[in-house]
Design an enzyme around this catalytic site. Structure first.
Site, mmCIF file in Angstrom:
data_model
loop_
_atom_site.group_PDB
_atom_site.id
_atom_site.type_symbol
_atom_site.label_atom_id
_atom_site.label_comp_id
_atom_site.label_asym_id
_atom_site.label_seq_id
_atom_site.Cartn_x
_atom_site.Cartn_y
_atom_site.Cartn_z
ATOM 1 N N HIS A 75 -41.262 -6.132 -17.683
ATOM 2 C CA HIS A 75 -42.454 -6.892 -17.310
ATOM 3 C C HIS A 75 -42.831 -6.714 -15.843
ATOM 4 O O HIS A 75 -41.977 -6.667 -14.956
ATOM 5 C CB HIS A 75 -42.320 -8.372 -17.685
ATOM 6 C CG HIS A 75 -41.243 -9.140 -16.969
ATOM 7 N ND1 HIS A 75 -41.478 -9.868 -15.821
ATOM 8 C CD2 HIS A 75 -39.936 -9.346 -17.261
ATOM 9 C CE1 HIS A 75 -40.377 -10.484 -15.443
ATOM 10 N NE2 HIS A 75 -39.416 -10.173 -16.294
ATOM 11 N N ASP A 192 -36.724 -9.171 -10.429
ATOM 12 C CA ASP A 192 -36.991 -9.569 -11.817
ATOM 13 C C ASP A 192 -38.517 -9.522 -11.989
ATOM 14 O O ASP A 192 -39.204 -10.461 -11.586
ATOM 15 C CB ASP A 192 -36.436 -10.976 -12.042
ATOM 16 C CG ASP A 192 -36.805 -11.571 -13.387
ATOM 17 O OD1 ASP A 192 -37.207 -10.827 -14.287
ATOM 18 O OD2 ASP A 192 -36.716 -12.810 -13.518
ATOM 19 N N GLU A 226 -44.406 -12.312 -19.244
ATOM 20 C CA GLU A 226 -43.024 -12.601 -19.619
ATOM 21 C C GLU A 226 -42.514 -13.880 -18.971
ATOM 22 O O GLU A 226 -41.798 -14.664 -19.602
ATOM 23 C CB GLU A 226 -42.116 -11.425 -19.237
ATOM 24 C CG GLU A 226 -40.713 -11.497 -19.841
ATOM 25 C CD GLU A 226 -39.728 -12.349 -19.051
ATOM 26 O OE1 GLU A 226 -38.661 -12.685 -19.598
ATOM 27 O OE2 GLU A 226 -40.019 -12.683 -17.869
ATOM 28 N N GLU A 227 -42.861 -14.110 -17.709
ATOM 29 C CA GLU A 227 -42.327 -15.267 -17.001
ATOM 30 C C GLU A 227 -42.817 -16.596 -17.582
ATOM 31 O O GLU A 227 -42.266 -17.647 -17.263
ATOM 32 C CB GLU A 227 -42.674 -15.197 -15.507
ATOM 33 C CG GLU A 227 -41.979 -14.075 -14.755
ATOM 34 C CD GLU A 227 -40.473 -14.257 -14.627
ATOM 35 O OE1 GLU A 227 -39.930 -15.258 -15.137
ATOM 36 O OE2 GLU A 227 -39.826 -13.388 -14.020
ATOM 37 N N ASP A 246 -34.573 -5.926 -18.591
ATOM 38 C CA ASP A 246 -34.803 -7.056 -17.698
ATOM 39 C C ASP A 246 -33.543 -7.266 -16.871
ATOM 40 O O ASP A 246 -32.473 -6.758 -17.213
ATOM 41 C CB ASP A 246 -35.153 -8.307 -18.515
ATOM 42 C CG ASP A 246 -36.040 -9.278 -17.756
ATOM 43 O OD1 ASP A 246 -36.004 -9.259 -16.517
ATOM 44 O OD2 ASP A 246 -36.767 -10.052 -18.404
ATOM 45 N N HIS A 326 -34.589 -15.549 -9.562
ATOM 46 C CA HIS A 326 -35.659 -16.515 -9.322
ATOM 47 C C HIS A 326 -35.528 -17.177 -7.958
ATOM 48 O O HIS A 326 -36.064 -18.266 -7.725
ATOM 49 C CB HIS A 326 -35.744 -17.552 -10.445
ATOM 50 C CG HIS A 326 -36.360 -17.011 -11.692
ATOM 51 N ND1 HIS A 326 -36.842 -17.808 -12.696
ATOM 52 C CD2 HIS A 326 -36.587 -15.741 -12.100
ATOM 53 C CE1 HIS A 326 -37.337 -17.056 -13.669
ATOM 54 N NE2 HIS A 326 -37.182 -15.791 -13.323
#
Length: 349
Positions: A75, A192, A226-227, A246, A326
């Site tokens: 992503h 990410d 995706e998130e 991922d 994150h």
């Protein structure tokens, strides 16, 4: 005879692509610019790309056999925010895009993207930002209601900020602060999942440079939501196997390091396909790749989104190990190379 894919992959190309991708703002739902860049790079490599109605990109690479189609998905979208309201003093209240703890963005530089194409800078702060002013500044809970963005313009009121063209619903992106060090360490926000996108680009570059054809047709899906949980909820019907590419989480009782390709056996959506996961482990062992097998209890992928969307597929999950996901993330070039090498081993058989 096996092919040692890792030494043949262009490490410098993947790191260069990663740096470019990291510096293009792309919070979920605001991926137009990064998708345009991906289209240009795909064409430069000699691949056609289809853009779906929701904004995902799909690149099809024909294979030597037609008995199955393998999907590889990574992503392009990242964490970010959106303007929720303008405070009376001219600062911005924001609502998160994606799942992150508020303390991970406190003090971060932000860009506010207005719908008429203007961009302004700002800084994420607690509403009690100074220990010299607020006695309880340190204990003040870092939650959405207690955070704001200070806009780097001369604004003293809500009307001043509105006059800049900033409005509710404008997207906000975080400064990535990318550093790619000579020793291979890469630290940045949004590894990410842009580290995985770089691995897929490295795979594509190798196929084109070597003039090779994968064993089975490939569909590379670059998703943009995706998130927020539905990046690859739709996939082409001819895909029978999908590998979500991922980041691999690091910490607690997990084994993955920042130099490994992580193979996920199970995440919050449940176990991944037994045969695919076993094959990936076998190939990593065979090619002497640095790898680890882990379970991610607080994690979901685009493969699980596709399964929840009703796709009749087998699915697996791999990716480069990323520390502090994150948050202020870090990985190593070795992890990106190992991820691309494992994917090539899988698709060339």
């Amino acid at each position: 005879m096996t092919i040692p894919f890792a030494p043949q992959l262009d490490r410098a190309y993947m790191l260069s692509q990663l740096e470019t991708l990291l510096n293009i703002p792309s919070p979920s739902g605001y991926c137009m610019e990064i998708m345009k860049y991906l289209e240009e790079e795909a064409r430069r490599l000699g691949y056609a790309i289809e853009i779906t109605p929701k904004g995902n990109g799909i690149i099809t690479i024909p294979g030597r056999q037609s008995d199955k189609v393998i999907g590889l998905t990574a992503h392009l979208d990242t964490l970010g925010a959106m303007v929720r309201s303008i405070n009376p003093c001219g600062t911005l209240r924001f609502t998160p895009i994606g799942g992150y703890a508020m303390h991970t963005v406190e003090g971060e530089y932000a860009r506010i993207h207005t719908r008429d194409g203007r961009t302004y800078e700002g800084t994420v702060l607690s509403t009690k930002a100074s220990v010299h002013v607020f006695k309880d500044a340190g204990e003040w809970k870092r939650e959405e209601a207690n955070m704001e963005i200070r806009v780097d313009e001369t604004v003293k009121s809500k009307s001043d900020t509105a006059a800049l063209g900033i409005a509710v619903g404008d997207f906000i992106s975080w400064e990535p602060r990318t550093r790619i060090l000579p020793n291979g360490w890469v630290k940045s926000r949004h590894l990410d999942d842009k580290a995985s996108v770089a691995a897929l680009l490295g795979l594509m570059e190798w196929l084109k440079r070597e003039g090779r054809t994968p064993a089975h047709s490939l569909k590379l899906i670059f998703s943009t939501y995706e998130e927020v949980g539905h990046g690859s909820s739709y996939i082409p019907a001819d895909i029978t196997e999908m590998i979500a590419v991922d980041m691999g989480a690091i910490g607690d009782d997990l084994s993955t390091t920042e130099q490994d390709v992580s193979i996920c056996a199970k995440d919050s959506s449940g176990p991944y396909d037994y045969q695919m996961t076993s094959r990936l482990i076998e190939l990593a062992k065979r090619d002497k790749l640095a790898y680890a097998v882990d379970i991610y209890p607080y994690y979901g992928s685009d493969a699980s989104a596709a399964l929840r969307g009703g796709s009749n597929i087998r699915a697996a999950l791999i990716g480069p190990g990323v520390h502090a996901s994150h948050g202020m993330e870090r990985t190593h070039a070795d992890a990106i190379v190992n991820t691309a090498a494992l994917l090539l081993a899988y698709v060339m058989e």
